[in-house]
Write an enzyme that holds these catalytic residues in place. Sequence first.
Site, mmCIF file in Angstrom:
data_model
loop_
_atom_site.group_PDB
_atom_site.id
_atom_site.type_symbol
_atom_site.label_atom_id
_atom_site.label_comp_id
_atom_site.label_asym_id
_atom_site.label_seq_id
_atom_site.Cartn_x
_atom_site.Cartn_y
_atom_site.Cartn_z
ATOM 1 N N ASP A 152 -6.997 3.640 4.429
ATOM 2 C CA ASP A 152 -7.898 3.885 4.773
ATOM 3 C C ASP A 152 -7.082 2.733 6.358
ATOM 4 O OD1 ASP A 152 -9.612 4.234 6.390
ATOM 5 O OD2 ASP A 152 -11.510 3.404 4.827
ATOM 6 N N ASP A 169 -17.657 7.541 0.050
ATOM 7 C CA ASP A 169 -17.574 8.725 1.250
ATOM 8 C C ASP A 169 -16.247 9.128 1.824
ATOM 9 O OD1 ASP A 169 -16.958 6.147 2.993
ATOM 10 O OD2 ASP A 169 -18.421 6.458 4.397
ATOM 11 N N HIS A 170 -14.709 8.452 0.800
ATOM 12 C CA HIS A 170 -13.703 8.777 0.593
ATOM 13 C C HIS A 170 -13.453 8.976 -0.399
ATOM 14 C CE1 HIS A 170 -12.549 6.842 4.708
ATOM 15 N NE2 HIS A 170 -13.671 5.546 4.234
ATOM 16 N N TYR A 228 -6.481 -1.691 4.896
ATOM 17 C CA TYR A 228 -7.769 -1.446 5.691
ATOM 18 C C TYR A 228 -7.623 -1.752 7.315
ATOM 19 C CZ TYR A 228 -13.170 -0.967 5.775
ATOM 20 O OH TYR A 228 -14.192 -0.896 6.157
ATOM 21 N N ASN A 283 -9.703 4.825 -0.400
ATOM 22 C CA ASN A 283 -11.062 3.702 -0.121
ATOM 23 C C ASN A 283 -12.322 3.945 -0.906
ATOM 24 O OD1 ASN A 283 -14.180 2.646 0.986
ATOM 25 N ND2 ASN A 283 -12.441 2.720 2.749
ATOM 26 N N ASN A 321 -7.995 4.529 8.803
ATOM 27 C CA ASN A 321 -9.003 5.192 10.158
ATOM 28 C C ASN A 321 -9.154 5.577 11.250
ATOM 29 O OD1 ASN A 321 -12.285 4.012 8.698
ATOM 30 N ND2 ASN A 321 -11.159 2.270 9.081
#
Length: 262
Positions: free
Chosen positions: A150, A252-253, A107, A9, A152
């Site tokens: 991702d 941030d990934h 995603y 990501n 999540n």
Amino acid sequence: MPFTLATWNINSVRLRAGLVEKLLREEAPDVLCLQECKSPVEKIPAEQFAALGYGHMIARGQKGYNGVAILSKLPIEDVGDMDFAGLGHARHIAGRLENGVTIHNFYVPAGGDVPDREANEKFGQKLDYLTEMRDWFHGDRPEKSILVGDLNIAPREDDVWSHKQLLKVVSHTPIEVDHLGQTQEAGRWVDITRQDIPDGQLYSWWSYRAKDWDAADKGRRLDHVWATADISNAGHSSRILRDARGWEQPSDHAPVFATFDL
């Protein structure tokens, strides 16, 4: 012939094109799947990546939000996309390599901050998205396929820094974990990362809110590499490039890697 695949990501492919280049130069995966590209397809800097040997790209995009792309050294055919939950978002793309392996790049919606579909529409959309993924895999069971992205959700207790403290936090709630588990089971998907690294804390995401993300290490494993059972034994050498979270102006990934002997 073995090939290495990575999923990341990137949180804006145009803003972080330099980091994508750094990864391609230093790690040289054969295939890189990106999420949250936040760009129309025509504005993705494909020429920069092609100059490094990644002459093949398939993507779906939209301005400022979502977006998925597959960059490849290997020829890859665009075999479509799905709009689960009818959101109209660019959240999925599939490509097929010449060896017949289909790669799904997902995603999954993040789901907002409140784990209650009555109080938070986004959480309901996330659950609906996963339900439709599950039903799709039930109806058209995948074979010779890899699913990355991702998603999540950090499903296992050791996929988060504190299982107890995150039970009511979106990405680790029991209902999300259950929905992801049903989706995985429907496609007979094998979690390649955990097949290779079965024990211990393992994270791919650390919040921007932490003053020192590395020292605090309050991470979650939100990014996944799965494979269908018929090729899961071909997967190996899984790793998470934690260092990338510390690059200048990072996502941030962190990227997640696996190699397949296919």
